[in-house]
Design an enzyme around this catalytic site. Structure first.
Site, PDB file in Angstrom:
ATOM      1  CB  THR A 110      -0.915   0.011   1.235  1.00 27.35           C
ATOM      2  OG1 THR A 110      -1.740  -1.144   1.204  1.00 27.35           O
ATOM      3  CG2 THR A 110      -1.789   1.257   1.258  1.00 27.35           C
TER       4      THR A 110
ATOM      5  CB  SER B 141      -7.991   0.108  -3.077  1.00 25.63           C
ATOM      6  OG  SER B 141      -8.416   0.116  -1.735  1.00 25.63           O
TER       7      SER B 141
ATOM      8  N   GLY C  73       2.563  -2.729   9.087  1.00 23.62           N
ATOM      9  CA  GLY C  73       2.987  -3.330  10.338  1.00 23.62           C
ATOM     10  C   GLY C  73       4.454  -3.697  10.263  1.00 23.62           C
TER      11      GLY C  73
ATOM     12  CB  THR D  86      -9.609   0.291   6.100  1.00 24.63           C
ATOM     13  OG1 THR D  86     -10.706   1.113   6.508  1.00 24.63           O
ATOM     14  CG2 THR D  86      -8.715   1.065   5.156  1.00 24.63           C
TER      15      THR D  86
ATOM     16  CD  GLU E 279      -4.845  -8.421   3.772  1.00 32.71           C
ATOM     17  OE1 GLU E 279      -4.989  -8.863   2.631  1.00 32.71           O
ATOM     18  OE2 GLU E 279      -3.731  -8.314   4.307  1.00 32.71           O
TER      19      GLU E 279
ATOM     20  CG  ASP F  75     -12.698   0.817   1.035  1.00 32.07           C
ATOM     21  OD1 ASP F  75     -13.728   0.689   0.334  1.00 32.07           O
ATOM     22  OD2 ASP F  75     -12.640   1.554   2.025  1.00 32.07           O
TER      23      ASP F  75
END
Length: 654
Positions: free
Chosen positions: A140, A146, A179, A421, A423, A425
């Site tokens: 992302t 997306s 993450g 949101t 994985e 939207d």
């Protein structure tokens, strides 16, 4: 009528059915959570929470709860279904721990496994699976969200040095919300536009080291996303790259490769198909999130329903206070959510079986992968929305007590917020589902003008047998019996519920196909305008399709229940789900002439006077069948209320 009190749910048998195919894996992960107290500490400062979660992840590794999906040399059994099942249980511990697991294993390690080849497995996968190298999944971007196909990060091949140069050209192309990016990550799987000899080949994945001994490597930049609305045990951050060089062999080259002299080759000729194949290899994120949020709903309903069976309020005609679950409104608030959660449980079990079959090669075809991606997209979207709705309603149903952090519901709601949101939207996911449905429709009815719409409006129907990824059947024209009693008798039949639900999906898709039809020469601008005009209708049709899948999965599950009492109770629960969907969409059924006003009225009447009273005596046993121990639920809300009521009764008697 109290006949429904004379039957009982077989809690043990239904509990096993709810745990599903990988019950032993789920039990093991639950036992690790309790034994090692891998619990969220509400109010823990962000920095401490992040370090706690990293330690907890390594505890899971040591306890054998993370390696299921990988090869035996890494301690696993290449059991994709088991891997996702373990992940899904972690929501009972701490959603931050669940997502930390998801980043490390469902994204970073799985990208190496499924997009890489033997070299990458031998070189990188062992340290990823052991968490020696915590990793980020750098797809992302801040400016692209997306729209992965349009990402700006580049990977340009330098044939002189046999290296790829990873570069972030602008602020829009920063890898964001990742993450492990802010602190813990030592490497990342970076998605970038691949260039060789000045030619662009589209998005590909690369293994890129980003830190060593906790310090950023030259050319790698990182920013901390800071405090978020939830999931603050995850060190989300941004990554950017200033001409970072990695060896040619760091291209994860299962589907495409670049030779030493810079020649690009791919086993998939179409660039579009190659792009979607690479993303499809990572569909497990959507599948596993669906199971995770379903478990969160079990937790919330366990808390709220048990409390409602103890909490008393307002004296009745006899002067005695009633438990709040005895009030019709409270039943209306919680029991339909319980019914929908059971539908989600059985739907997810089918989805997980489908995922396992594809990723073990038992049923790995283009068609099966497309089906999996379609159902996973619909399930992820609906389930994550449903989870927020369910947890919030459960919080409110517990009154002021539900707002106390110690009872978990507010923290759970905050942590689940972003599941809608990441994985993908949810609105984007449902557009993908709707496009697939339109494609199935076009294949089933090949007339150039989709000329079947008139026959639907007239109620003249044919039959279509289309796989689980698309449309499922057609419904006959509804005939108004004119009597509320006779109308509900008709609608409550399984086949007629199915007809009403399938007819809605099919008619919505047929109308969309007709409206999106472009007559005359092909005009891209006109097609884009039409798609934009009917974008909301596409999402509504996809949502209806998802609701149909839920009903069908629940109905299929009923056929596996051997105990007659349990089957009857779960049939009532399935009917409550089906009737609730019909009631929520009565305007569509009335406008489109599928239900008369008397039949519409009968649906609400049947919910209130038959289904809810029948299910009320079984509310506790239905949450008992979730098999959640007090150590997993970790709230004394219902027990405290029970003790308070007992103490009060003693005082009254005195």
């Amino acid at each position: 009528m109290n006949f429904n009190e004379d039957i009982q749910l077989d809690v043990e048998a239904i509990g096993e059915r709810v745990l599903g195919r990988w019950a032993d894996v789920r039990r093991h992960t639950r036992s690790v959570i309790e034994e090692h107290k891998l619990f969220k500490q509400e109010g823990q400062p962000m920095a401490e929470h992040r370090e706690t979660v990293l330690k907890q992840l390594r505890t899971l590794v040591a306890a054998g709860a993370t390696q299921h999906g990988f090869q035996s040399e890494f301690g696993g059994t290449m059991n994709p279904g088991a891997s996702l099942s373990s992940f899904e249980e972690l929501v009972f511990a701490d959603p931050s721990l669940q997502i930390k697991y998801g980043v490390q294993y469902g994204l970073f390690s799985s990208a190496i496994l499924y997009l890489g080849t033997e070299y990458h497995h031998k070189t990188f996968l062992g340290s990823a699976v052991s968490t020696e190298i915590p990793g980020a999944f750098a797809m992302t971007e801040t400016g692209h969200g997306s729209d992965v196909a349009s990402i700006g990060t580049t990977a340009t091949y330098d044939a002189d040095t046999k290296e790829f140069v990873i570069h972030t050209p602008d602020r829009h192309s920063y890898k964001d919300y990742l993450g492990n990016a802010a602190l813990h990550g030592h490497a990342a799987v970076v998605f970038a536009q691949l260039y060789t000899g000045g030619e662009k080949h589209g998005v590909h994945a690369f293994y890129v080291p980003i830190r060593k001994r906790g310090k950023l490597l030259p050319g790698v930049g990182s920013e901390d996303d800071g405090l978020k609305g939830g999931l603050n045990g995850i060190d989300n951050g941004r990554l950017h790259f200033d001409s970072v060089r990695v060896p040619r062999t760091n291209l994860l080259n299962r589907y495409a490769d670049v030779s030493e002299d810079g020649v690009y080759t791919s086993v998939i000729e179409s660039s579009g198909r190659r792009f979607f194949t690479q993303l499809g290899a990572l569909v497990q994120g959507r599948v596993s999130l669906t199971g995770g949020v379903v478990n969160a709903q079990k937790l919330a309903l366990d808390i709220a329903i048990r409390y409602s069976l103890e909490r008393k309020q307002f004296p009745g005609p006899d002067g005695e206070e009633k438990t709040i679950m005895d009030y019709g409104r409270h039943q209306r608030r919680l029991l339909p959510l319980l019914a929908r959660t059971y539908a989600q449980v059985f739907t997810h079990q089918e989805l997980l079986d489908q995922f396992h079959a594809v990723f073990t090669g038992q049923n790995d075809t283009d068609e099966s992968r497309q089906d999996l991606e379609t159902v996973a997209a619909a399930s992820k979207a609906l389930s994550s929305w449903y989870a927020l709705e369910t947890v919030q309603e459960c919080r409110e149903a517990c009154g002021g007590q539900g707002f106390m952090a110690e009872h978990r519901l507010t923290g759970l709601r905050a942590d689940l917020d972003v599941y809608v949101t990441f994985e993908g939207d949810n609105n984007v996911m449902l557009q993908l589902v709707a496009k697939r449905l339109l494609g199935d429709y076009a294949k089933a009815f090949k007339s150039p003008d989709f000329g079947t719409l008139a026959s639907y409006v007239a109620g003249q129907v044919g039959e279509a047998t289309i796989n689980r990824g698309g449309l499922r059947g057609l419904a006959q024209k509804m005939v108004d019996f004119g009597s509320t009693a006779r109308s509900v008798g008709y609608v409550k039949e399984e086949e007629h519920q199915h007809q009403l639900l399938t007819d809605r999906v099919h008619t919505m898709i047929a109308k969309l196909a007709n409206n999106l039809k472009h007559s005359g020469p092909k005009n891209a601008q006109k097609q884009a305008e039409l798609f934009n005009r009917y974008q909301n209708d596409l999402i509504l049709a996809a949502k209806a399709h998802g609701e149909l899948i839920l009903w069908e999965a629940f109905t299929s599950a009923l056929k596996t229940i051997e105990d007659e009492d349990s089957k009857q109770i779960l049939t009532w629960l399935r009917d409550l789900y089906g009737f609730s969907v019909l009631e929520e969409n009565l305007s569509w059924y009335l406008i489109n002439g599928r239900l008369s006003s008397s039949r519409a009225e009968a649906i609400t009447e049947y919910i209130d006077t038959r289904l809810l009273p029948r299910l009320r005596p079984h509310a506790e046993s239905l949450v008992d069948a979730f098999l959640l121990t007090p150590g997993l639920v970790r709230t004394t809300l219902a027990a405290d209320e029970k003790e308070r009521q007992a103490t009060r009764s003693q005082l009254v008697r005195k």
